[in-house]
Structures are given as C-alpha cells and as structure tokens.
Design a protein around this motif. Structure first.
Motif: not given
Length: 411
Positions: A84-91, A220-239
C-alpha cells in the motif's frame, strides 16, 4: 499442540512437542526488565517464536546483537512487503533506513498486527541498537544499508531471469547470512566464513520461503508480489498467476518442481558452512532453519497443494527438528532422510527429473561420505512400527501436561 490424529500417527511427536512448549514458556519468562530490551525480546517472540527459542541459547552479547539484527531487518522487510506504500515514498525509506537506527525518535507507520507495533515503536529497537558493541553496530549497519538499496532496486525491477532471482535473494537473505557470519566473528566465537558460503545459507532459506508462499504472495492485496523468475515459469504458463488455476495443475506442479530443483543447488554449500562451525549454540542457531528448509522443500515438491493453500511440516516434526538437531551428524542424517523423501516423489516424466535426481544424489553422497549415517536413528522417515501401548502412554502424558498447565493458569 499437534492434532490428535497427527499424534496417533506419530506418537513420538508428543515428547518433543511438550519440550518445545515448555521451552517457549521458559524463554518468555526471561524477557529483560529494561523497557527497550523488554520490547525487543517480546516482539521477537511475536514475529518469530521458533527463532526466538534458538536465539535464547546464544551468549548474552551475541544474543542481543542477533535479536536487534533480526528486528531491524524485519522492520525493513515490513516496509518492502507493504504494497500500500507508494513507490516514490517506499524507495527513499528503504535506501535511508540504515540511518534511522541511530535516531531513537524515528518511526514509520506501516504493516499490520505485530509488524505495525514494531514499526510504530521502532524507537525501542534503535535505543537497544545504540547499546550494542561497535563491531556489532558496524556489521548491522553495513548489511542494512546494502539490503535496503537492493530492495529499492527490485521495487522498480521485475524478477525476469534466474540471475535476477539469485540477486534478489542475495539482497533479502544472502546478506543476512553475511551479516550473521560477521556477528559470529565479532563475538570471537567463529572464524569469518566466506561470503559465498554465507550467501548460500541465506539463498537456500529464502528460495524455500518463496516457493512455499506462492499463493500468499500472488493473492497479496492491493498488488500481487511476484518473485518466481519469468525464465522458469514462462516455460509452463503465460502469466505467473495462471499457476493457481486448476486447469493448469500439471504445468503448475512441473514449474514447482523446477523451482525446487533450483533451490537444491545451495545444499552442498550449506553443509560446508555448518560443518565449519565450532560453537554449539551458534551451530544449532544455523542448523535448525536449514533442516526445516530441506524438510519444507520435501513437503512442497510435486505437491499441487502449494497452489491451493499452505504446505508445511507438521508441528510434531518441527518440534523433533528443534529438539534433535544438535550436531553435524544430526544435520547429515536429516538432510539425507529428507532428500530420500523428496527423491521418492520424483516422477520420471517430469521435465526436470534427471536434474533433480542428480542434485539429490550429490547431496546424499556428501551425507554418506560423512561416515555418520549409520550412527543415528531416523526421526524423519517412518520405520513401520506402531506401538499402541506407546501411543496410549504418550496421549495420557499429554493430557496430564495440559491439565497441569490449565491449573497453573487459573491459580
């Protein structure tokens, strides 16, 4: 304590569970009287009960340093986790967080439940930090500065490649390994471990958590947190979120197994690190989480429930790990047994089966070569015995213990 069904299936869980419960109560009684230290140790018990138990076994100075190190990084992690913390505040906060440890007036409201309390009353942590020895302060500041900068980088950057994944895990966990190695060295109890081995200790734990927490992070609400690398999961699904849908169950499990296989890369380094430790309390502090990690991976591997809910070791087995992880022989035995459990779940048709088996065989060879496997009794794998008299005895003891505990509370 564990459910009755679990205790009936695993009666030898009862005694370790009772010991764990008693140890937790004794640890809570040893909360320091000073307000700031009392807050820190009370908060430690609330945000990580198992960690708090192990940390209590360390010497006083090192115990205080590790407690504050953990709470500082937990506070930093709370800021990173709060979507919920805005990026320009969090960074900017992440980048400058290491400076706030020197300011007993600073606090920042974010997070939920106990984590919000930690952030609202962070001045207690800062006050305690300022009482640590200079060597401890410098180690904690260095790691916090580097971790905050790394977290800030990945607020604005997706985890695309496996190299990105390793870099992210380095910032949020590998640096914890480096920091702990510095604290152990500053205490005079251990030689300074290499950065590469210290980093692997952190990566193994972090990758296990990322694998286990897929559903929580993706929802996660309000925004998903994605840590699985695309290089791995994109071999199996589109998202990445597609893995949680039932129609993708086969691909989801294959992707999960790919992620677990990646995590297995760090096991040998972890064994090397632990085998070099000299101080018994420091050894247990390091070894118990590592055994829990390989155990959790064994539970998660090839298990669709990772995408449906929470997969974790039963409480009785966790209690056994805490009770019976005392020497390097115990670690070799647990790593061997959990790798056997994982190996039994490998499907020859899995796309990564050969790679997975190869990594498991490497770690099993290391465990065998230690020469300690024939000197211990496995508490991980079932031995096939089921002594009903023993079951009844343990249940009676558990009931008596619960009754006595209830009476003490009402006095």
């Amino acid at each position: 304590m564990g459910s009755l069904g679990a205790l009936l299936r695993h009666p030898d869980d009862v005694y370790p569970l009772i010991k764990l419960k008693m140890a937790a109560r004794n640890a809570e009684k040893r909360i320091p009287p000073e307000p700031h230290w009392g807050f820190c140790y009370s908060m430690l018990h609330k945000v990580s009960r198992s960690f708090a138990l192990v940390i209590q076994q360390l010497g006083p100075d090192l115990r205080d340093a590790v407690c504050i190190f953990y709470l500082v990084l937990r506070a930093l992690d709370t800021i990173e986790d709060d979507t919920s913390i805005l990026t320009d505040v969090k960074v900017p906060i992440l980048k400058e967080f290491y400076r706030h440890m020197y300011n007993p007036e600073w606090h920042f409201s974010c997070g939920t439940k106990d984590y919000k309390v930690l952030m609202d009353q962070f001045h207690h942590v800062s006050t305690a930090f300022l009482e640590l020895g200079k060597g401890y302060q410098e180690a904690i500041e260095d790691i916090t500065k580097r971790m905050g900068a790394g977290m800030a980088k990945f607020i604005c950057k997706e985890v695309e490649t496996v190299d990105d994944y390793d870099e992210y895990c380095h910032y949020v966990a590998g640096l914890v390994g480096l920091g702990l190695s510095k604290l152990f060295h500053a205490s005079g109890s251990e030689d300074l471990a290499s950065d590469s081995l210290s980093n692997s200790m952190g990566l193994f734990l972090q990758k296990t958590n990322i694998i286990r927490d897929y559903l929580e992070d993706i929802n996660e609400i309000p925004k998903s947190r994605m840590f699985w690398p695309r290089e791995i999961w994109s071999k199996y699904v589109n998202k990445l979120e597609d893995l949680k849908y039932e129609e993708n169950s086969v691909k989801a499990v294959q992707c999960l197994n790919d992620m677990v296989t990646n995590a297995l890369l760090h096991m040998e380094d972890c064994l090397k690190y632990m085998s070099a430790l000299r101080h018994p309390a420091i050894f247990r502090f390091c070894a118990i989480p590592q055994v829990m990690a390989i155990g959790t991976l064994a539970m998660c591997y090839n298990n669709i429930e990772v995408f449906r809910g929470v997969v974790k070791m039963r409480r009785g087995l966790t209690a056994k790990v805490i009770d019976r992880t005392n020497t390097m022989a115990d670690v070799y035995g647990a790593f061997f047994d959990f790798s056997c459990m994982l190996k039994s779940k490998v499907d020859d048709n899995d796309p990564n089966a050969k790679k997975t088996l190869s990594r498991l065989e490497t770690i099993q060879k290391t465990c065998r070569d230690s020469g300690t496997l024939n000197k211990r009794k496995s508490y991980v794998l079932k031995n096939g015995s089921n002594n009903s008299a023993l079951i009844i005895l343990f249940i009676i003891l558990a009931i008596i213990f619960a009754y006595l505990s209830a009476n003490r509370l009402h006095k």
